[in-house]
Design a protein around this motif. Structure first.
Motif, PDB file in Angstrom:
ATOM      1  N   VAL A  80       0.840  -1.200   0.000  1.00  0.00           N
ATOM      2  CA  VAL A  80       0.000   0.000   0.000  1.00  0.00           C
ATOM      3  C   VAL A  80       0.876   1.252   0.000  1.00  0.00           C
ATOM      4  O   VAL A  80       0.637   2.203  -0.763  1.00  0.00           O
ATOM      5  CB  VAL A  80      -0.930   0.004   1.223  1.00  0.00           C
ATOM      6  N   PHE A  81       1.925   1.256   0.819  1.00  0.00           N
ATOM      7  CA  PHE A  81       2.820   2.419   0.881  1.00  0.00           C
ATOM      8  C   PHE A  81       3.512   2.655  -0.470  1.00  0.00           C
ATOM      9  O   PHE A  81       3.612   3.799  -0.924  1.00  0.00           O
ATOM     10  CB  PHE A  81       3.872   2.217   1.978  1.00  0.00           C
ATOM     11  N   ILE A  82       3.996   1.565  -1.080  1.00  0.00           N
ATOM     12  CA  ILE A  82       4.668   1.704  -2.374  1.00  0.00           C
ATOM     13  C   ILE A  82       3.692   2.204  -3.429  1.00  0.00           C
ATOM     14  O   ILE A  82       4.025   3.067  -4.253  1.00  0.00           O
ATOM     15  CB  ILE A  82       5.278   0.349  -2.813  1.00  0.00           C
ATOM     16  N   GLY A  83       2.463   1.666  -3.409  1.00  0.00           N
ATOM     17  CA  GLY A  83       1.460   2.096  -4.369  1.00  0.00           C
ATOM     18  C   GLY A  83       1.138   3.573  -4.214  1.00  0.00           C
ATOM     19  O   GLY A  83       1.038   4.306  -5.208  1.00  0.00           O
ATOM     20  N   MET A  84       0.994   4.038  -2.978  1.00  0.00           N
ATOM     21  CA  MET A  84       0.716   5.448  -2.739  1.00  0.00           C
ATOM     22  C   MET A  84       1.897   6.317  -3.167  1.00  0.00           C
ATOM     23  O   MET A  84       1.717   7.391  -3.753  1.00  0.00           O
ATOM     24  CB  MET A  84       0.408   5.679  -1.255  1.00  0.00           C
ATOM     25  N   THR A  85       3.103   5.852  -2.888  1.00  0.00           N
ATOM     26  CA  THR A  85       4.292   6.609  -3.289  1.00  0.00           C
ATOM     27  C   THR A  85       4.409   6.692  -4.800  1.00  0.00           C
ATOM     28  O   THR A  85       4.653   7.764  -5.367  1.00  0.00           O
ATOM     29  CB  THR A  85       5.569   5.945  -2.730  1.00  0.00           C
ATOM     30  N   MET A  86       4.228   5.555  -5.457  1.00  0.00           N
ATOM     31  CA  MET A  86       4.404   5.503  -6.905  1.00  0.00           C
ATOM     32  C   MET A  86       3.350   6.324  -7.631  1.00  0.00           C
ATOM     33  O   MET A  86       3.678   7.123  -8.514  1.00  0.00           O
ATOM     34  CB  MET A  86       4.366   4.047  -7.382  1.00  0.00           C
ATOM     35  N   PHE A  87       2.096   6.142  -7.250  1.00  0.00           N
ATOM     36  CA  PHE A  87       1.035   6.890  -7.925  1.00  0.00           C
ATOM     37  C   PHE A  87       1.112   8.375  -7.597  1.00  0.00           C
ATOM     38  O   PHE A  87       0.877   9.221  -8.460  1.00  0.00           O
ATOM     39  CB  PHE A  87      -0.333   6.327  -7.543  1.00  0.00           C
TER      40      PHE A  87
END
Length: 544
Positions: free
Chosen positions: A283-290
């Motif tokens: 979830v953290f990576i997804g939020m960072t990437m997007f």
């Protein structure tokens, strides 16, 4: 090769010469599915302008991601039992149908619905390739092949923006969807003639009621994130009601799954610290990437001033960095059989990359943007495949589809949630800054300019139309137009800066979270031989 597909087998494992044909098919599927996302991203400003669909802008991504996220766990569960082949084919057909409808859309609402159909197919294309790679290579071997897998993803991401920009500028945005059709047909033929048929060892009854509960629980929550900050305020009764109802239904879903004979998402998976940590990191990576990458084309086109095609080229170095990061992390994992320290280093690189992006201003040169994206690409490109290998290594092979799809499902939620939140941050930050920097001469022109949106002046056509209106005022009008463009760039930079600050928070949480990953030595051929003893690791992998 083709004849071998007529003989069914007991598991999804693929050996012998067939695995190279299967690998080629999987890489083709990954190529065009990832290319689709990058092709569409560069065409979005033109689509918004053509269909006059700014109010539904966030739904272009949300409808696609919501449909794919909800279907991923279903595909993963069924493919463990009935094989990957039928769900590959179904997903590719749905994706092709959705692409054709997208190309025919004449309103933004039609396009959003078609993107939802695409997303149903994308759910299979997101989960099946990762599971099939696991059918071919053990966790320890998989690291060595990350370079090729990452190269295909990177190549499609390099070609995609450039191709999308070229098609949008020289033809029509509709063709960014039509181009999916020949690739989908090739992939379907490859799946039919290469993937094995799997005979189910025992009858499995799909938990349809669990599927319904999951959809009913997720949809209002995702709808709330989409509407919050745009259609309704975050504290409105509509948004609060959507969130409350969704949470209640997800709790009902959780308790139902605990007692279901064949649950869609197995609750026992969450007893593993490695699994739960990986989900939180996803979830953290997804939020960072997007938060960092989704709106970069808007900054590149709106502030730096490149057209859709050239802004696509500017994203290419980041994709190359993805490839390099994937190759390096894969080789290190294969040689050492470990991943914990590598994950820590990847987290640091991600934080540095987002910090560099947050420091960009209206005067930032495109070479600085490239360097910033390369750093972030190295970090994310190294960490994402690492997480996939680490998690699948910790559970029995027979559960790989379920484990992978659950992990990907949660990671997709990060993107679904991020899209409307960051879109709201961008719009609000832009409007607030525009109010303060708007020259006095422009303020007198009324509310029309005060309520201008950042997406409205991204395309050359929109800017020329605006310039033509101001030209009617003579020399003074041209001066006012230039002042307006400058104010828009300053305001857009401020809005994007807000996104990067929030993304930085999630990047830091990603780095901190990597220290909570348990270390489990990567398995080789014994991975496919695990039976009853493999289930022990589902409870809690030992830390070494």
């Amino acid at each position: 090769m083709a004849g071998s597909t007529k003989v069914s087998q007991a598991t999804n494992q693929i050996t012998g010469n067939r695995k190279w044909w299967v690998l080629a098919t999987v890489l083709l599927t990954m190529f065009f599915s990832s290319m689709d996302q990058t092709v569409v991203s560069t065409a979005i400003p033109t689509i918004i302008n053509d269909l006059n669909g700014l109010s539904l802008y966030a739904w272009l991504a949300s409808a696609y991601m919501m449909a794919s996220a909800i279907t991923v766990p279903i595909y993963g569960k069924l493919s463990d039992v009935y094989g990957r082949k039928p769900f590959y084919i179904f997903g590719l057909i749905m994706f092709g149908v959705g692409s054709a409808i997208c190309g025919q859309a004449h309103t933004m609402m039609e396009l959003v619905i078609a993107r939802g159909v695409q997303g149903i197919g994308a759910g299979a294309m997101m989960s099946m390739p990762r599971a099939t790679i696991g059918d071919i290579f053990s966790p320890k071997e998989r690291g060595r092949w990350m370079g090729i897998i990452g190269a295909v993803f990177g190549l499609s991401s390099i070609i995609g923006p450039a191709l999308g920009g070229w098609i949008t500028d020289d033809f029509s945005w509709r063709w960014v969807f039509y181009i999916n059709l020949p690739f989908a047909l090739l992939a379907i033929l490859g799946v039919i003639f290469t993937l094995p048929r799997v005979r189910a060892g025992a009858a499995v009854k799909l938990d349809w009621f669990g599927c319904v509960l999951l959809i009913i629980g997720l949809f209002p929550i995702l709808l709330g994130f989409t509407w919050a900050g745009s259609k309704y305020t975050w504290g409105s009764w509509q948004i609060i009601s959507l969130f409350a109802f969704g949470i209640i239904m997800l709790l009902v879903f959780y308790f139902w799954e605990r007692f279901a004979s064949d649950p869609i998402i197995t609750p026992s998976l969450f007893k593993s610290r490695l699994f739960t940590t990986s989900l939180i990191l996803g979830v953290f990576i997804g939020m960072t990437m997007f938060g960092s990458l989704m709106f970069l084309p808007i900054f590149i086109q709106g502030v730096i001033g490149l057209n859709a095609q050239n802004s696509g080229f500017l994203l290419s170095p980041m994709m190359i960095a993805f490839i390099v990061g994937s190759v390096l992390s894969g080789q290190i994992m294969t040689r050492t059989g470990r991943y914990l320290r590598l994950a820590n280093v990847c987290g640091i690189i991600i934080v540095v990359g987002v910090i560099l992006l947050s420091l960009m201003t209206i005067n930032t040169h495109f070479w600085n943007v490239i360097i910033n994206m390369v750093v972030l690409g190295l970090g994310i490109g190294s960490l994402m495949p690492l997480m996939n290998v680490a998690v699948s290594n910790a559970f029995p092979y027979k559960m790989m589809g379920t484990v992978n799809s659950t992990q990907q499902f949660v990671q997709s939620l990060g993107g679904v949630i991020a899209s409307p939140i960051f879109a709201s941050l961008l719009t609000n930050g832009f409007q607030h800054k525009l109010t303060s920097v708007m020259p006095a001469g422009l303020k007198q022109m009324g509310a029309k300019l005060a309520n201008i949106s950042p997406q409205e002046l991204l395309t050359a056509q929109a800017q020329n139309a605006m310039k033509k209106q101001f030209s009617g005022m003579g020399a003074k009008g041209l001066t006012l137009y230039n002042q307006l463009i400058h104010a828009v760039k300053v305001s857009l930079t401020a809005g994007v800066h807000h996104l990067f600050i929030v993304a930085l928070v999630f990047a830091c949480l990603t780095f901190i979270g990597t220290f909570f990953l348990p270390e489990v030595n990567l398995k080789g051929k014994e991975y496919y031989e695990e039976k009853k003893d493999g289930g022990d690791q589902a409870r809690e992998p030992s830390i070494s």
